[in-house]
Write a protein that holds these residues in place. Structure first.
Motif, PDB file in Angstrom:
ATOM      1  N   ILE A  56       0.840  -1.206   0.000  1.00 35.14           N
ATOM      2  CA  ILE A  56       0.000   0.000   0.000  1.00 35.14           C
ATOM      3  C   ILE A  56       0.870   1.249   0.000  1.00 35.14           C
ATOM      4  CG2 ILE A  56      -1.697   1.314   1.343  1.00 35.14           C
ATOM      5  CD1 ILE A  56      -2.752  -1.414   2.351  1.00 35.14           C
ATOM      6  N   TYR A  57       1.954   1.242   0.809  1.00 33.15           N
ATOM      7  CA  TYR A  57       2.856   2.393   0.880  1.00 33.15           C
ATOM      8  C   TYR A  57       3.557   2.628  -0.450  1.00 33.15           C
ATOM      9  CZ  TYR A  57       6.613   5.428   2.491  1.00 33.15           C
ATOM     10  OH  TYR A  57       7.468   6.472   2.637  1.00 33.15           O
ATOM     11  N   GLY A  58       3.917   1.552  -1.134  1.00 28.22           N
ATOM     12  CA  GLY A  58       4.576   1.695  -2.432  1.00 28.22           C
ATOM     13  C   GLY A  58       3.647   2.262  -3.490  1.00 28.22           C
ATOM     14  N   ALA A  59       2.366   1.925  -3.416  1.00 27.07           N
ATOM     15  CA  ALA A  59       1.409   2.426  -4.397  1.00 27.07           C
ATOM     16  C   ALA A  59       1.082   3.902  -4.164  1.00 27.07           C
ATOM     17  CB  ALA A  59       0.132   1.597  -4.366  1.00 27.07           C
ATOM     18  N   ASN A  60       0.980   4.299  -2.896  1.00 22.27           N
ATOM     19  CA  ASN A  60       0.627   5.682  -2.581  1.00 22.27           C
ATOM     20  C   ASN A  60       1.270   6.036  -1.240  1.00 22.27           C
ATOM     21  OD1 ASN A  60      -0.490   8.178  -2.293  1.00 22.27           O
ATOM     22  ND2 ASN A  60      -2.615   7.502  -2.295  1.00 22.27           N
ATOM     23  N   ILE A  64       0.058   6.343   4.124  1.00 25.17           N
ATOM     24  CA  ILE A  64       0.605   5.823   5.375  1.00 25.17           C
ATOM     25  C   ILE A  64       1.867   6.622   5.717  1.00 25.17           C
ATOM     26  CG2 ILE A  64       1.576   3.789   6.500  1.00 25.17           C
ATOM     27  CD1 ILE A  64      -0.025   2.114   4.480  1.00 25.17           C
ATOM     28  N   PRO A  65       1.999   7.086   6.963  1.00 24.71           N
ATOM     29  CA  PRO A  65       3.211   7.819   7.326  1.00 24.71           C
ATOM     30  C   PRO A  65       4.454   6.936   7.238  1.00 24.71           C
ATOM     31  CG  PRO A  65       1.505   8.073   9.007  1.00 24.71           C
ATOM     32  CD  PRO A  65       1.024   7.044   8.046  1.00 24.71           C
ATOM     33  N   LYS A  66       5.514   7.517   6.680  1.00 24.34           N
ATOM     34  CA  LYS A  66       6.758   6.780   6.505  1.00 24.34           C
ATOM     35  C   LYS A  66       7.348   6.378   7.853  1.00 24.34           C
ATOM     36  CE  LYS A  66      10.334   9.062   5.236  1.00 24.34           C
ATOM     37  NZ  LYS A  66      11.346   9.816   4.515  1.00 24.34           N
ATOM     38  N   ALA A  67       7.220   7.231   8.846  1.00 21.69           N
ATOM     39  CA  ALA A  67       7.781   6.935  10.164  1.00 21.69           C
ATOM     40  C   ALA A  67       7.117   5.708  10.785  1.00 21.69           C
ATOM     41  CB  ALA A  67       7.617   8.133  11.086  1.00 21.69           C
ATOM     42  N   LEU A  68       5.820   5.549  10.553  1.00 23.06           N
ATOM     43  CA  LEU A  68       5.119   4.384  11.086  1.00 23.06           C
ATOM     44  C   LEU A  68       5.670   3.093  10.488  1.00 23.06           C
ATOM     45  CD1 LEU A  68       2.704   3.146  12.677  1.00 23.06           C
ATOM     46  CD2 LEU A  68       1.404   3.380  10.567  1.00 23.06           C
ATOM     47  N   VAL A  69       5.912   3.082   9.194  1.00 21.15           N
ATOM     48  CA  VAL A  69       6.441   1.893   8.525  1.00 21.15           C
ATOM     49  C   VAL A  69       7.863   1.598   9.013  1.00 21.15           C
ATOM     50  CG1 VAL A  69       6.994   0.885   6.291  1.00 21.15           C
ATOM     51  CG2 VAL A  69       4.969   2.308   6.522  1.00 21.15           C
ATOM     52  N   LEU A  70       8.674   2.633   9.173  1.00 21.77           N
ATOM     53  CA  LEU A  70      10.056   2.446   9.629  1.00 21.77           C
ATOM     54  C   LEU A  70      10.110   1.924  11.063  1.00 21.77           C
ATOM     55  CD1 LEU A  70      11.739   5.626   8.131  1.00 21.77           C
ATOM     56  CD2 LEU A  70      11.902   3.293   7.299  1.00 21.77           C
ATOM     57  N   GLY A 108      16.620  -6.374   7.752  1.00 27.31           N
ATOM     58  CA  GLY A 108      15.887  -5.179   8.158  1.00 27.31           C
ATOM     59  C   GLY A 108      16.560  -3.889   7.733  1.00 27.31           C
ATOM     60  N   VAL A 109      17.875  -3.859   7.784  1.00 24.25           N
ATOM     61  CA  VAL A 109      18.607  -2.636   7.424  1.00 24.25           C
ATOM     62  C   VAL A 109      18.417  -2.270   5.947  1.00 24.25           C
ATOM     63  CG1 VAL A 109      20.885  -1.575   7.313  1.00 24.25           C
ATOM     64  CG2 VAL A 109      20.244  -2.919   9.302  1.00 24.25           C
ATOM     65  N   PRO A 110      18.629  -3.196   4.994  1.00 26.18           N
ATOM     66  CA  PRO A 110      18.400  -2.820   3.600  1.00 26.18           C
ATOM     67  C   PRO A 110      16.940  -2.468   3.298  1.00 26.18           C
ATOM     68  CG  PRO A 110      19.613  -4.883   3.697  1.00 26.18           C
ATOM     69  CD  PRO A 110      19.228  -4.534   5.081  1.00 26.18           C
ATOM     70  N   ILE A 111      16.011  -3.147   3.951  1.00 23.50           N
ATOM     71  CA  ILE A 111      14.591  -2.839   3.715  1.00 23.50           C
ATOM     72  C   ILE A 111      14.259  -1.452   4.232  1.00 23.50           C
ATOM     73  CG2 ILE A 111      12.241  -3.489   4.375  1.00 23.50           C
ATOM     74  CD1 ILE A 111      13.096  -6.397   4.137  1.00 23.50           C
ATOM     75  N   ILE A 112      14.785  -1.085   5.391  1.00 21.40           N
ATOM     76  CA  ILE A 112      14.540   0.257   5.926  1.00 21.40           C
ATOM     77  C   ILE A 112      15.161   1.313   5.015  1.00 21.40           C
ATOM     78  CG2 ILE A 112      15.204   1.798   7.823  1.00 21.40           C
ATOM     79  CD1 ILE A 112      14.597  -0.511   9.726  1.00 21.40           C
ATOM     80  N   ILE A 113      16.335   1.028   4.466  1.00 19.92           N
ATOM     81  CA  ILE A 113      16.968   1.967   3.534  1.00 19.92           C
ATOM     82  C   ILE A 113      16.102   2.132   2.280  1.00 19.92           C
ATOM     83  CG2 ILE A 113      18.961   2.273   2.011  1.00 19.92           C
ATOM     84  CD1 ILE A 113      20.661   1.055   4.271  1.00 19.92           C
ATOM     85  N   MET A 114      15.540   1.035   1.780  1.00 11.99           N
ATOM     86  CA  MET A 114      14.676   1.116   0.594  1.00 11.99           C
ATOM     87  C   MET A 114      13.422   1.935   0.870  1.00 11.99           C
ATOM     88  SD  MET A 114      14.958  -2.708  -0.923  1.00 11.99           S
ATOM     89  CE  MET A 114      14.132  -2.396  -2.463  1.00 11.99           C
ATOM     90  N   ILE A 115      12.816   1.745   2.043  1.00 12.78           N
ATOM     91  CA  ILE A 115      11.620   2.509   2.407  1.00 12.78           C
ATOM     92  C   ILE A 115      11.954   3.992   2.495  1.00 12.78           C
ATOM     93  CG2 ILE A 115       9.904   2.892   4.218  1.00 12.78           C
ATOM     94  CD1 ILE A 115      10.180  -0.124   4.876  1.00 12.78           C
ATOM     95  N   GLN A 116      13.083   4.303   3.112  1.00 15.89           N
ATOM     96  CA  GLN A 116      13.513   5.701   3.229  1.00 15.89           C
ATOM     97  C   GLN A 116      13.753   6.312   1.853  1.00 15.89           C
ATOM     98  OE1 GLN A 116      13.668   7.420   5.977  1.00 15.89           O
ATOM     99  NE2 GLN A 116      14.739   9.223   5.300  1.00 15.89           N
TER     100      GLN A 116
END
Length: 139
Positions: A56-60, A64-70, A108-116
């Motif tokens: 959902i975050y990737g689509a829009n 969703i707040p980015k901080a919540l996902v991180l 977790g580290v690479p995924i968090i970097i991708m989200i950021q």
């Protein structure tokens, strides 16, 4: 490849690990601390929900707040590390279960970097669109 495509692989990783946790709860539970395996079930369910949230975050990204996902991903990594420590104390655990949990924790580290990066890319493209507009259109 847009933001949806960039977060597709991390969401698949999250859902796959969540299903793995739910299917192998008996093998991942600790005999000393978590006899019912409720901590592993919670981790699996939360990982599946995070995978869906990443889609959902990737689509829009504005939904969703980015901080919540991180923060969510960070808490899941800490929780999986705690489970990893507790199952390491048990002697009957297979090394495959231990290795998959370790890889998930370290991913977790690479995924968090991708989200950021996805969040920053969307924000910078929004600023670029505002610069193209005239003064009357900006107001």
């Amino acid at each position: 490849m847009g933001a949806f495509g960039e977060l597709l692989v991390p969401s698949i990783v999250e859902v796959t690990f969540g299903i793995f946790c739910l299917l192998y709860t008996k093998k991942m539970r600790s005999e000393r601390y978590d006899k019912e395996g409720s901590g592993v079930r919670f981790l699996g369910s939360a990982a599946i929900l995070l995978g869906q949230t990443l889609l959902i975050y990737g689509a829009n990204t504005s939904r969703i707040p980015k901080a919540l996902v991180l923060v969510w991903k960070t808490l899941l990594c800490i929780w999986s590390l705690a489970i990893l420590v507790t199952i390491t104390e048990d002697k009957h655990i297979s090394w495959g279960v231990w290795f998959i949990t370790l890889v998930y924790t370290l991913s977790g580290v690479p995924i968090i970097i991708m989200i950021q990066r996805v969040g920053r890319k969307i924000k910078s493209s929004d600023r670029g669109r505002l610069q193209v507009l005239s003064e009357s259109e900006r107001a």
